[in-house]
Structures are given as structure tokens and as C-alpha cells.
Design an enzyme around this catalytic site. Structure first.
Site, mmCIF file in Angstrom:
data_model
loop_
_atom_site.group_PDB
_atom_site.id
_atom_site.type_symbol
_atom_site.label_atom_id
_atom_site.label_comp_id
_atom_site.label_asym_id
_atom_site.label_seq_id
_atom_site.Cartn_x
_atom_site.Cartn_y
_atom_site.Cartn_z
ATOM 1 N N ALA A 169 0.867 -1.182 0.000
ATOM 2 C CA ALA A 169 0.000 0.000 0.000
ATOM 3 C C ALA A 169 0.899 1.227 0.000
ATOM 4 C CB ALA A 169 -0.881 -0.020 1.240
ATOM 5 N N GLY A 223 0.771 -5.013 0.794
ATOM 6 C CA GLY A 223 -0.387 -5.060 -0.091
ATOM 7 C C GLY A 223 -0.072 -5.712 -1.430
ATOM 8 N N GLU A 256 -0.460 -9.257 -0.765
ATOM 9 C CA GLU A 256 -1.893 -9.483 -0.545
ATOM 10 C C GLU A 256 -2.655 -9.470 -1.870
ATOM 11 O OE1 GLU A 256 -1.915 -6.280 2.370
ATOM 12 O OE2 GLU A 256 -2.793 -7.654 3.825
ATOM 13 N N GLU A 290 4.567 -5.126 7.140
ATOM 14 C CA GLU A 290 3.843 -4.045 7.824
ATOM 15 C C GLU A 290 4.330 -3.841 9.251
ATOM 16 O OE1 GLU A 290 2.483 -6.430 5.979
ATOM 17 O OE2 GLU A 290 0.978 -5.576 4.647
HETATM 18 N N1 CAA Z 1 4.646 3.195 -0.477
HETATM 19 C C1 CAA Z 1 5.080 4.364 -0.979
HETATM 20 N N2 CAA Z 1 6.266 4.515 -1.603
HETATM 21 C C2 CAA Z 1 7.052 3.422 -1.698
HETATM 22 C C3 CAA Z 1 6.686 2.170 -1.181
HETATM 23 C C4 CAA Z 1 5.417 2.081 -0.550
HETATM 24 N N3 CAA Z 1 4.910 0.914 -0.076
HETATM 25 N N4 CAA Z 1 7.680 1.289 -1.428
HETATM 26 C C5 CAA Z 1 8.643 1.962 -2.066
HETATM 27 N N5 CAA Z 1 8.277 3.256 -2.247
HETATM 28 C C6 CAA Z 1 9.011 4.324 -2.907
HETATM 29 C C7 CAA Z 1 10.146 4.840 -2.035
HETATM 30 O O1 CAA Z 1 9.660 5.767 -1.092
HETATM 31 C C8 CAA Z 1 11.048 5.425 -3.071
HETATM 32 O O2 CAA Z 1 10.508 6.683 -3.473
HETATM 33 P P1 CAA Z 1 11.466 8.012 -3.509
HETATM 34 O O3 CAA Z 1 12.460 7.673 -4.591
HETATM 35 O O4 CAA Z 1 10.517 9.086 -3.849
HETATM 36 O O5 CAA Z 1 12.097 8.094 -2.155
HETATM 37 C C9 CAA Z 1 10.893 4.495 -4.267
HETATM 38 O O6 CAA Z 1 9.662 3.801 -4.066
HETATM 39 C C10 CAA Z 1 11.992 3.455 -4.354
HETATM 40 O O7 CAA Z 1 12.049 2.783 -3.105
HETATM 41 P P2 CAA Z 1 13.420 2.551 -2.316
HETATM 42 O O8 CAA Z 1 14.369 3.670 -2.573
HETATM 43 O O9 CAA Z 1 13.068 2.245 -0.897
HETATM 44 O O10 CAA Z 1 13.948 1.231 -3.090
HETATM 45 P P3 CAA Z 1 14.924 0.111 -2.504
HETATM 46 O O11 CAA Z 1 15.277 -0.734 -3.686
HETATM 47 O O12 CAA Z 1 16.016 0.695 -1.702
HETATM 48 O O13 CAA Z 1 14.005 -0.749 -1.492
HETATM 49 C C11 CAA Z 1 12.008 -1.910 -0.817
HETATM 50 C C12 CAA Z 1 12.940 -1.502 -1.987
HETATM 51 C C13 CAA Z 1 12.715 -2.943 0.079
HETATM 52 C C14 CAA Z 1 10.773 -2.583 -1.461
HETATM 53 C C15 CAA Z 1 11.597 -0.676 0.006
HETATM 54 O O14 CAA Z 1 11.137 0.325 -0.885
HETATM 55 C C16 CAA Z 1 10.521 -0.928 1.004
HETATM 56 O O15 CAA Z 1 10.767 -1.477 2.064
HETATM 57 N N6 CAA Z 1 9.254 -0.475 0.689
HETATM 58 C C17 CAA Z 1 8.177 -0.552 1.636
HETATM 59 C C18 CAA Z 1 7.622 -1.952 1.759
HETATM 60 C C19 CAA Z 1 6.485 -1.994 2.762
HETATM 61 O O16 CAA Z 1 6.649 -1.698 3.922
HETATM 62 N N7 CAA Z 1 5.262 -2.389 2.283
HETATM 63 C C20 CAA Z 1 4.097 -2.478 3.136
HETATM 64 C C21 CAA Z 1 3.294 -1.226 3.029
HETATM 65 S S1 CAA Z 1 1.918 -1.169 4.173
HETATM 66 C C22 CAA Z 1 0.738 -2.199 3.467
HETATM 67 O O17 CAA Z 1 0.903 -2.722 2.387
HETATM 68 C C23 CAA Z 1 -0.548 -2.369 4.264
HETATM 69 C C24 CAA Z 1 -1.497 -3.378 3.753
HETATM 70 O O18 CAA Z 1 -1.659 -4.422 4.339
HETATM 71 C C25 CAA Z 1 -2.324 -3.157 2.565
#
Ligand code: CAA
Length: 283
Positions: free
Chosen positions: A91, A134, A137, A157
Site C-alpha cells: 500500500a 499489499g 496481498e 507491515e
Molecule cells: N509506499 C510508498 N512509496 C514506496 C513504497 C510504498 N509501499 N515502497 C517503495 N516506495 C518508494 C520509495 O519511497 C522510493 O521513493 P522516492 O524515490 O521518492 O524516495 C521508491 O519507491 C523506491 O524505493 P526505495 O528507494 O526504498 O527502493 P529500494 O530498492 O532501496 O528498497 C524496498 C525496496 C525494500 C521494497 C523498500 O522500498 C521498502 O521497504 N518499501 C516498503 C515496503 C512496505 O513496507 N510495504 C508495506 C506497506 S503497508 C501495506 O501494504 C498495508 C497493507 O496491508 C495493505
């Protein structure tokens, strides 16, 4: 082997995703129809800079695309995919940043996501790269998951102080059992495509560059059968996750008997006996 031509010029991208139709009504997804008979619908998430983070507008577009393919009698199966780096990284965390409890309650956060799991046609997830939160999911809402060998699955999460809210604790547990699901949800650790396959989360793993052609083959095969019977079969399998064994067996029996009221069952059996290919009419 040269890249396959899906009828819109040669496909050259890493993941061999046929280029999407230019449809200006969508900002965050690309759609296309694939396969020799154009009977496979493709939805490609297209927010690559944010690793296909699933913002509300993206989900609403996805819902509209699924509804469009579901209504289209020519489409027998739907594929959802992302790009080589991410199926979807969850998400949209930035969208969630300042949301309060009362806002998410009133707005029914993640409510729109249900559309995929309610689709009557088979939906296949083609996962390359990250399928996190998500994203994982969403893949689990699909009926079959095929993955590229670099794919990674996780429910991270917990790391950002929340828990899965679009089915992660429920569908993952049903797919892989309590211990593995608990481990993934409580640690936020990712698993590789091969591990996901061993756990039963993913049906098959392919080299990333072959994933799309394999998924299209699968979707074309399903689309070659009677859509009516495919829908009944999908309903029967899905019921296994929702009910007791006895009730499930009862429903299965009713649905199997129901196929005897269709022209397509008659045609399928007749074609077998006459040693020819069936000509299903969806009736
Ligand atoms: N939401 C918003 N933006 C996101 C994102 C997310 N879930 N995942 C990545 N991005 C964005 C980053 O903020 C970044 O944007 P900027 O360049 O503007 O800073 C861009 O995508 C690239 O990401 P990274 O620089 O972090 O890339 P990386 O290769 O270093 O890492 C990753 C990749 C491990 C996937 C890391 O991005 C990450 O941990 N993302 C979050 C994953 C996460 O926590 N997902 C769960 C979300 S909550 C949810 O999903 C609730 C539910 O149950 C529905």
C-alpha cells in the site's frame, strides 16, 4: 529464442510484458489483450518510480479494468503483473502517512481492494521483483501465482508499526499454514520465489525473462475451455477455503451436477467420444 510477438510488434523488455494499450483513462495501469485469440486481459501496474505502491487511485483503476475484462465475453482469464523490480511494494505508505483511525474507518481503507477476489473469471498474478505488504496481498487475491526467479514475497507491515490489512494474515495463513505465516507477519522477513513455491504460496517459478510467456500460455489454456464451466470450477475451489468439508462437498456436487444442464458439458463429452476438439459456446 527470439521474443514472442503478441501482435503489437516485437516484445523486447526484460519481463516480456507486451506493451500496454494507450488508454488515457488510466494513469497508473496499462491494459492490453493478449494471446493468439486475444482472449486474455492484461493489467500491468505502472507506477514504477514508487515500486508500484498501491495508492487508492491505482486500486480504483485496477477495479475498473477488472470490471471491464469481466464484462467482455471474449476474455477468458486476466493477468495482473508489475515490472522487473516490483509487482508492488505494498500500500502507498506516503498516502497513509497522516491518516487517522477515524478517517480509515470512515473511508473503509483497503475496502476497494476486494474487487479482484470477487472477479468471476480466473485472475493470475505474474510476479517479478517485490510483492510486499499489499503487493503480496494483491497476489494472494488472485487465483494462481506464477513468479519469476527474482521475486520476493513478504508482509513487512510490522516494521512500520502496522499489520496487514488487505488479507495478509488470513490468506497467507490459509496458503502456507500458521507457523510460516506467523513468522512472515511477525518478522517482516521476505521469502524468495523458490521458498514461496516450496511453501505453496506460488504455483510455479520461471526464469524472470520467461515468466510472461508462461503466464500467457496458462491464461490461454484456461481461456480455451468453457467460460461457464471455468466459473463453476473456480467457485467450487474458492469455497474450499470458506466452508466445512461436508458443505464444500455438497456444493461441489451441486455444481458438478449443474454442468449436466449446460450445452458445453454435452459438447465437451461428445467431442471426446468423437475424437475431435470441442467447440464450447459458453452456454
Ligand atoms: N509506499 C510508498 N512509496 C514506496 C513504497 C510504498 N509501499 N515502497 C517503495 N516506495 C518508494 C520509495 O519511497 C522510493 O521513493 P522516492 O524515490 O521518492 O524516495 C521508491 O519507491 C523506491 O524505493 P526505495 O528507494 O526504498 O527502493 P529500494 O530498492 O532501496 O528498497 C524496498 C525496496 C525494500 C521494497 C523498500 O522500498 C521498502 O521497504 N518499501 C516498503 C515496503 C512496505 O513496507 N510495504 C508495506 C506497506 S503497508 C501495506 O501494504 C498495508 C497493507 O496491508 C495493505
Amino acid at each position: 529464442m527470439p521474443p514472442r510477438d503478441f501482435g503489437r510488434g516485437p516484445v523486447t523488455s526484460f519481463a516480456m510484458v507486451p506493451r500496454g494499450l494507450v488508454d488515457t483513462s488510466y494513469q497508473y495501469i496499462l491494459i492490453n489483450t493478449l494471446g493468439e485469440k486475444k482472449n486474455v486481459g492484461l493489467v500491468q501496474l505502472n507506477k514504477p518510480k514508487a515500486l508500484n505502491a498501491l495508492c487508492t487511485d491505482l486500486i480504483l483503476e485496477m477495479d475498473a479494468a477488472i470490471a471491464k475484462f469481466e464484462k467482455d465475453d471474449k476474455i477468458g482469464a486476466i493477468i495482473i503483473t508489475g515490472n522487473e523490480k516490483a509487482f508492488a511494494a505494498g500500500a502507498d505508505i506516503k498516502e497513509m502517512l497522516n491518516q487517522t483511525y477515524s478517517e480509515v474507518m470512515k473511508g473503509s481503507l483497503f475496502g476497494e481492494w476486494k474487487r479482484i477476489s470477487h472477479c468471476s473469471k480466473p485472475v493470475i498474478a505474474a510476479v517479478n521483483g517485490y510483492a510486499l505488504g499489499g503487493g503480496c496481498e494483491m497476489a494472494m487475491m488472485c487465483d494462481i501465482i506464477y513468479a519469476g526467479d527474482k521475486a520476493r514475497f513478504g508482509q513487512p507491515e510490522i516494521i512500520i508499526g502496522t499489520i496487514p490489512g488487505a488479507g495478509g494474515t488470513q490468506r497467507l495463513t490459509r496458503a502456507v499454514g500458521k507457523s510460516k505465516a506467523m513468522e512472515m507477519c511477525l518478522t517482516g522477513d521476505q521469502v524468495t520465489a523458490k521458498e514461496a513455491e516450496r511453501m505453496g504460496l506460488v504455483s510455479k517459478v520461471f526464469p524472470a525473462s520467461q515468466l510472461m510467456s508462461e503466464v500467457i500460455k496458462l491464461a490461454e489454456k484456461i481461456s480455451s475451455y468453457s467460460p461457464l464451466i471455468v466459473t463453476l470450477c473456480k467457485e467450487a475451489v474458492n469455497t474450499a477455503l470458506e466452508t466445512t468439508l461436508q458443505d464444500g462437498l455438497q456444493l461441489e456436487k451441486c455444481l458438478a451436477y449443474a454442468t449436466f444442464a449446460t450445452d458445453d458439458r454435452k459438447e465437451g463429452v461428445t467431442a471426446f467420444v468423437e475424437k475431435r476438439a470441442p467447440n464450447f459456446k459458453n452456454s
